[in-house]
Enzyme design. Structure first.
Site, mmCIF file in Angstrom:
data_model
loop_
_atom_site.group_PDB
_atom_site.id
_atom_site.type_symbol
_atom_site.label_atom_id
_atom_site.label_comp_id
_atom_site.label_asym_id
_atom_site.label_seq_id
_atom_site.Cartn_x
_atom_site.Cartn_y
_atom_site.Cartn_z
ATOM 1 N N SER A 119 12.474 -23.844 26.431
ATOM 2 C CA SER A 119 13.242 -22.955 27.364
ATOM 3 C C SER A 119 14.640 -22.306 26.725
ATOM 4 O O SER A 119 14.156 -21.387 25.725
ATOM 5 C CB SER A 119 13.513 -23.379 28.670
ATOM 6 O OG SER A 119 13.959 -22.515 29.794
ATOM 7 N N ASP A 173 4.063 -19.701 34.635
ATOM 8 C CA ASP A 173 5.711 -20.057 34.527
ATOM 9 C C ASP A 173 6.421 -19.096 35.328
ATOM 10 O O ASP A 173 6.559 -17.859 35.313
ATOM 11 C CB ASP A 173 6.317 -19.794 33.003
ATOM 12 C CG ASP A 173 7.618 -20.324 32.903
ATOM 13 O OD1 ASP A 173 8.495 -20.560 33.706
ATOM 14 O OD2 ASP A 173 7.789 -21.027 31.592
ATOM 15 N N HIS A 204 6.822 -23.968 34.265
ATOM 16 C CA HIS A 204 7.557 -24.033 33.313
ATOM 17 C C HIS A 204 7.757 -25.586 32.960
ATOM 18 O O HIS A 204 8.809 -26.525 33.369
ATOM 19 C CB HIS A 204 9.074 -23.806 33.924
ATOM 20 C CG HIS A 204 10.272 -23.558 32.966
ATOM 21 N ND1 HIS A 204 9.806 -22.424 31.911
ATOM 22 C CD2 HIS A 204 11.354 -24.040 32.710
ATOM 23 C CE1 HIS A 204 11.097 -22.433 31.134
ATOM 24 N NE2 HIS A 204 11.698 -23.378 31.584
#
Length: 230
Positions: A119, A173, A204
């Site tokens: 991320s 996601d 995610h």
């Protein structure tokens, strides 16, 4: 070394490591987040690898009502947004560069170092790795995107033009959408970077199939890289 050295968790797969993997966590997490992945990767003891899991600095994050948490940079509003925390990204880039320099000082050349991240950590891997003046062994970007994409074509350094890049993303996601990830992958490919791209039916997060693919990528770039000490 101008940047303050971040606190880190370190794990070694064998004595006297000749390679290192600097793994950057996501927003609101810390270095402990991915430390459990080391035994799951099942890497051989040769070459011995030092895993470095730094803790990002604590800062207020606008999108989370200004709450302070570990973050590599601020996020102002949900993506896609033209406004990015340029200053925060560049400050954290210097912090990552300082970690690379410390590995150099401990005898591991940059060519034996992999940058990895999830991320925000993926964004920092690309932010740093594409601008770095020395070639890395590889880059791994999970569930993230290319930051400051509008300027990367003029700021990137030729040293990592041929460095293998592994990008992986969940098709479900909701945080960093698959469209944004695909646009980042396409931007890298348009600039001629060798990108290995994988998707998984997940949100995610990270899944076992992805871990197996990461392990395969690491075996390839670690064994194929240099093994000398500086």
């Amino acid at each position: 070394m101008s940047a303050t050295l971040l606190e880190c968790i370190e794990l070694e797969t064998g004595p006297n490591p000749t390679h290192a993997i600097i793994w950057l966590h996501g927003l609101g997490a810390d270095g402990h987040d991915f430390a459990p992945i080391v035994p799951e990767l099942g890497l051989a003891r040769d070459p011995a690898v030092r895993f470095v899991f730094p803790h990002a600095s604590v800062r207020p994050v606008t999108i989370n009502n200004g709450m302070s948490m570990r973050a590599w940079y601020d996020i102002y509003q949900p993506a896609p947004t033209p406004r990015e925390d340029d200053q925060g990204l560049r400050a954290s880039e210097q912090a990552v560069r300082a970690l690379i320099a410390r590995e150099n000082e401990r005898g591991i050349p940059t060519a034996n170092i992999v940058l990895a991240g999830f991320s925000q950590g993926c964004a920092m891997t690309l932010q740093t790795g594409l601008r770095l003046e020395e070639k890395l062994a590889g880059m791994i970007g999970l569930s993230g995107y290319l930051p400051l994409a509008r300027v990367i074509s003029t700021e990137r350094h030729a040293a990592n033009q041929q460095t293998p890049i592994f990008l992986a993303h969940g098709t479900m996601d909701p945080v960093v959408t698959i469209d944004r990830a695909q646009a980042s992958r396409q931007a890298l490919q348009d600039m001629g970077y060798p990108v290995e791209w994988k998707t998984y039916p997940m949100p995610h997060s990270v899944c076992q199939e992805e871990i197996a693919d990461i392990a395969a990528f690491l075996r390839k770039v670690l064994v194929g890289g240099q093994t000398q000490r500086v």
